[in-house]
Enzyme design. Structure first.
Site, PDB file in Angstrom:
ATOM      1  CG  HIS A  72      -2.069   0.850   1.284  1.00  0.00           C
ATOM      2  ND1 HIS A  72      -2.445   1.669   0.257  1.00  0.00           N
ATOM      3  CD2 HIS A  72      -2.942   1.128   2.305  1.00  0.00           C
ATOM      4  CE1 HIS A  72      -3.498   2.390   0.624  1.00  0.00           C
ATOM      5  NE2 HIS A  72      -3.809   2.090   1.867  1.00  0.00           N
TER       6      HIS A  72
ATOM      7  CG  HIS B 297      -4.549   0.604  -8.223  1.00  0.00           C
ATOM      8  ND1 HIS B 297      -5.880   0.496  -7.887  1.00  0.00           N
ATOM      9  CD2 HIS B 297      -4.017   1.521  -7.385  1.00  0.00           C
ATOM     10  CE1 HIS B 297      -6.125   1.322  -6.883  1.00  0.00           C
ATOM     11  NE2 HIS B 297      -5.015   1.963  -6.554  1.00  0.00           N
TER      12      HIS B 297
ATOM     13  CG  ASP C 118       2.815   4.634  -3.725  1.00  0.00           C
ATOM     14  OD1 ASP C 118       2.627   5.759  -3.238  1.00  0.00           O
ATOM     15  OD2 ASP C 118       2.301   3.598  -3.265  1.00  0.00           O
TER      16      ASP C 118
HETATM   17  C1  LIG Z   1      -1.155   4.185  -3.282  1.00  0.00           C
HETATM   18  C2  LIG Z   1      -1.227   2.712  -3.325  1.00  0.00           C
HETATM   19  O1  LIG Z   1      -1.398   2.061  -2.328  1.00  0.00           O
HETATM   20  S1  LIG Z   1      -1.123   2.032  -4.858  1.00  0.00           S
HETATM   21  C3  LIG Z   1      -0.510   0.366  -4.575  1.00  0.00           C
HETATM   22  C4  LIG Z   1       0.913   0.408  -4.103  1.00  0.00           C
HETATM   23  N1  LIG Z   1       1.471  -0.942  -4.043  1.00  0.00           N
HETATM   24  C5  LIG Z   1       2.433  -1.360  -4.879  1.00  0.00           C
HETATM   25  O2  LIG Z   1       2.915  -0.646  -5.733  1.00  0.00           O
HETATM   26  C6  LIG Z   1       2.933  -2.758  -4.635  1.00  0.00           C
HETATM   27  C7  LIG Z   1       3.083  -3.517  -5.952  1.00  0.00           C
HETATM   28  N2  LIG Z   1       1.788  -3.848  -6.506  1.00  0.00           N
HETATM   29  C8  LIG Z   1       1.084  -4.911  -6.032  1.00  0.00           C
HETATM   30  O3  LIG Z   1       1.540  -5.663  -5.169  1.00  0.00           O
HETATM   31  C9  LIG Z   1      -0.311  -5.144  -6.600  1.00  0.00           C
HETATM   32  O4  LIG Z   1      -0.402  -4.638  -7.915  1.00  0.00           O
HETATM   33  C10 LIG Z   1      -1.411  -4.500  -5.726  1.00  0.00           C
HETATM   34  C11 LIG Z   1      -1.248  -4.927  -4.262  1.00  0.00           C
HETATM   35  C12 LIG Z   1      -1.347  -2.999  -5.809  1.00  0.00           C
HETATM   36  C13 LIG Z   1      -2.755  -4.962  -6.257  1.00  0.00           C
HETATM   37  O5  LIG Z   1      -2.817  -6.344  -6.081  1.00  0.00           O
HETATM   38  P1  LIG Z   1      -3.892  -7.242  -6.863  1.00  0.00           P
HETATM   39  O6  LIG Z   1      -5.209  -6.570  -6.861  1.00  0.00           O
HETATM   40  O7  LIG Z   1      -3.798  -8.602  -6.288  1.00  0.00           O
HETATM   41  O8  LIG Z   1      -3.283  -7.206  -8.344  1.00  0.00           O
HETATM   42  P2  LIG Z   1      -3.882  -7.846  -9.679  1.00  0.00           P
HETATM   43  O9  LIG Z   1      -5.073  -8.714  -9.388  1.00  0.00           O
HETATM   44  O10 LIG Z   1      -4.052  -6.757 -10.658  1.00  0.00           O
HETATM   45  O11 LIG Z   1      -2.668  -8.780 -10.134  1.00  0.00           O
HETATM   46  C14 LIG Z   1      -2.728  -9.473 -11.362  1.00  0.00           C
HETATM   47  C15 LIG Z   1      -1.437 -10.219 -11.589  1.00  0.00           C
HETATM   48  O12 LIG Z   1      -0.362  -9.282 -11.773  1.00  0.00           O
HETATM   49  C16 LIG Z   1       0.656  -9.515 -10.845  1.00  0.00           C
HETATM   50  N3  LIG Z   1       1.125  -8.232 -10.363  1.00  0.00           N
HETATM   51  C17 LIG Z   1       0.362  -7.228  -9.907  1.00  0.00           C
HETATM   52  N4  LIG Z   1       1.143  -6.197  -9.523  1.00  0.00           N
HETATM   53  C18 LIG Z   1       2.411  -6.597  -9.753  1.00  0.00           C
HETATM   54  C19 LIG Z   1       3.652  -5.973  -9.562  1.00  0.00           C
HETATM   55  N5  LIG Z   1       3.739  -4.748  -9.038  1.00  0.00           N
HETATM   56  N6  LIG Z   1       4.771  -6.636  -9.901  1.00  0.00           N
HETATM   57  C20 LIG Z   1       4.693  -7.871 -10.431  1.00  0.00           C
HETATM   58  N7  LIG Z   1       3.544  -8.520 -10.638  1.00  0.00           N
HETATM   59  C21 LIG Z   1       2.423  -7.882 -10.295  1.00  0.00           C
HETATM   60  C22 LIG Z   1       0.006 -10.260  -9.706  1.00  0.00           C
HETATM   61  O13 LIG Z   1       0.937 -11.020  -8.965  1.00  0.00           O
HETATM   62  C23 LIG Z   1      -1.004 -11.104 -10.444  1.00  0.00           C
HETATM   63  O14 LIG Z   1      -0.327 -12.207 -11.015  1.00  0.00           O
HETATM   64  P3  LIG Z   1      -0.953 -13.688 -10.928  1.00  0.00           P
HETATM   65  O15 LIG Z   1      -2.280 -13.585 -11.646  1.00  0.00           O
HETATM   66  O16 LIG Z   1       0.067 -14.538 -11.601  1.00  0.00           O
HETATM   67  O17 LIG Z   1      -1.108 -13.972  -9.455  1.00  0.00           O
HETATM   68  O1  LIG Z   2      -6.935   2.264  -3.626  1.00  0.00           O
HETATM   69  C1  LIG Z   2      -6.039   1.487  -3.293  1.00  0.00           C
HETATM   70  O2  LIG Z   2      -6.194   0.265  -3.151  1.00  0.00           O
HETATM   71  C2  LIG Z   2      -4.678   1.991  -3.020  1.00  0.00           C
HETATM   72  C3  LIG Z   2      -4.453   3.397  -3.471  1.00  0.00           C
HETATM   73  O3  LIG Z   2      -4.182   3.660  -4.618  1.00  0.00           O
HETATM   74  C4  LIG Z   2      -4.607   4.469  -2.496  1.00  0.00           C
HETATM   75  O4  LIG Z   2      -5.019   4.209  -1.357  1.00  0.00           O
HETATM   76  O5  LIG Z   2      -4.322   5.629  -2.841  1.00  0.00           O
END
Ligand SMILES: CC(=O)SCCNC(=O)CCNC(=O)[C@H](O)C(C)(C)COP(=O)(O)OP(=O)(O)OC[C@H]1O[C@@H](n2cnc3c(N)ncnc32)[C@H](O)[C@@H]1OP(=O)(O)O
Ligand SMILES: O=C([O-])CC(=O)C(=O)O
Length: 375
Positions: free
Chosen positions: A221, A260, A311
């Site tokens: 997050h 996301h 981010d």
């Molecule tokens: C402001 C914020 O909070 S924005 C989010 C900040 N977090 C990050 O940047 C951390 C990296 N990103 C992630 O871990 C994820 O994309 C999350 C937590 C944001 C969302 O998670 P989910 O909803 O589970 O992602 P989603 O369903 O779109 O994933 C689809 C596939 O892409 C992969 N994937 C998603 N994000 C990433 C990533 N950043 N790097 C590599 N693979 C990824 C998942 O592992 C999944 O693969 P699978 O089907 O083989 O298991």
């Molecule tokens: O909406 C989310 O899951 C994470 C995010 O981008 C935020 O909190 O700004």
């Protein structure tokens, strides 16, 4: 039409109503109380957005001026809180300092009645930047900073002035203002949902916000801006970045700052912070960090159709403004406290305790075994 979301993590399920924000309604849009994020980030100051979220409408000129004055008058920290912050070690994680600072303030200025909720939210908004920077400057530089800063009206400038003990650079203040707006609110994300669950038990505002801080801390997050910086920092050329990223993908590692839970095509906040990052990179004469970041964006899209979330370009933008990496996620807190507090108030206004059910996966019936008879 946005693609269907479903699966684990409650994805795609509605967990309640909100009038505060829409995320990805058309695949990639973001609005706060109906206003597009692009318009807010271009035209508003952060205090205007905070007022919009917390009071339900944009302030007029008089209301905005009064609100800014109110927030400025609330910046000073109680002596007991400063003393507590001075006890926290230098190597503590700043998000843990935020969590403790918020919780400690709740001991000194407890919200005893929900009629105090607006004032409690304003007090937290005004003091969270001071909490982190009082501790940071004391533990790292050995100075006790003045957190009142009467010559710097904006919260964005106030943060930078406390960090650098200097009048804020106008461009940096502008970028910080936009950044706080981009981070202010995001519907039922994990930290906001934490705050709402806490609010639904009729708990106090400080507990709700402290819980939100705990959830924001994780690298999936808010902690992703810090993690993204740690990842790109060692890469000195775009080619080096590309090779390292391909390795990560081959090893099935998560790449922080990408993807996301709700957006499927792009995160609308990325275009905005990316533009600011580019402008800052030109201002500081950066030779590689922006180019490295752009290459990461291209590679992740080419290889995985994964886009930068809010981010990723925040990492380089903050670095260009001389902000230490460990302060990245605390800045997110200083912004998101507006969204959290607004959600707490919204939950309280139409409350039912949040208590979902679980699908049981344990044994059907277990036989009790006396302590001495267990293997
Ligand atoms: C402001 C914020 O909070 S924005 C989010 C900040 N977090 C990050 O940047 C951390 C990296 N990103 C992630 O871990 C994820 O994309 C999350 C937590 C944001 C969302 O998670 P989910 O909803 O589970 O992602 P989603 O369903 O779109 O994933 C689809 C596939 O892409 C992969 N994937 C998603 N994000 C990433 C990533 N950043 N790097 C590599 N693979 C990824 C998942 O592992 C999944 O693969 P699978 O089907 O083989 O298991
Ligand atoms: O909406 C989310 O899951 C994470 C995010 O981008 C935020 O909190 O700004």
């Amino acid at each position: 039409m946005a693609k269907e979301l479903s699966g684990a993590g409650l994805r795609g399920q509605s967990a309640g109503e909100t009038a505060l924000c829409t995320v990805g309604k058309t695949g990639s849009g973001l609005t706060y109380r109906g206003y597009d994020i692009e318009v807010l980030a271009e035209k508003a100051c952060f205090e205007e957005v905070a007022y919009l979220l917390l009071h339900g409408k944009l302030p007029n000129r008089t209301e905005l001026s009064q609100y800014r004055n109110k927030l400025m008058s609330l910046r000073e920290l109680p002596q007991a809180l400063k003393a507590a912050l001075e006890l926290i070690p230098k190597d503590a994680h700043p998000m843990d300092v935020m969590r403790t600072g918020c919780s400690f303030l709740g001991n000194l200025e407890t919200e005893t009645d929900f009629s105090q909720q607006q004032d409690t939210a304003d007090r937290l908004l005004a003091t969270l930047p001071a909490i982190i920077l009082y501790w940071y400057r004391f533990s790292h530089d050995g100075v006790r900073i003045d957190t009142s800063n009467p010559s710097v009206p904006s919260l964005a400038g106030h943060f930078l002035a406390m960090l650098h003990s200097d009048t804020p650079n106008p461009l940096h203040e502008q970028v910080m203002n936009a950044s706080l707006i981009l981070y202010a609110e995001h519907e039922f994300n994990a930290s906001t949902f934490t705050a709402r669950v806490c609010a639904s038990t009729l708990s106090d505002m400080h507990s709700c916000i402290t819980g939100g801080i705990g959830s924001l801390r994780g690298p999936l997050h808010g902690g992703a801006n810090e993690a993204a910086m740690d990842m790109i920092e060692p890469w000195k050329t775009p080619d080096e970045a590309e090779a390292a990223l391909l390795d990560k993908l081959a090893n099935k590692e998560k790449v922080m700052g990408f993807g996301h839970a709700i957006y499927r095509e792009r995160d609308p906040r990325n275009d905005i912070i990316k533009q600011w990052s580019k402008r800052l990179s030109e201002e500081v004469g950066d030779t590689h960090l922006y180019a490295v970041s752009e290459r990461c964006e291209a590679v992740m899209w080419r290889e995985k159709k994964l886009f930068c979330n809010a981010d990723f370009f925040h990492a380089s933008a903050y670095r260009f403004m001389g902000i230490p990496t460990l302060l990245f996620t605390p800045i997110f807190v200083c912004a998101r406290v507006t969204g959290w507090a607004a959600h707490v108030m919204e939950q309280r206004a139409n409350n039912r305790i949040i208590r979902p059910s679980a699908d049981y996966t344990g044994p059907e019936k277990a036989q009790w075994v006396e302590l001495d008879d267990r293997p």
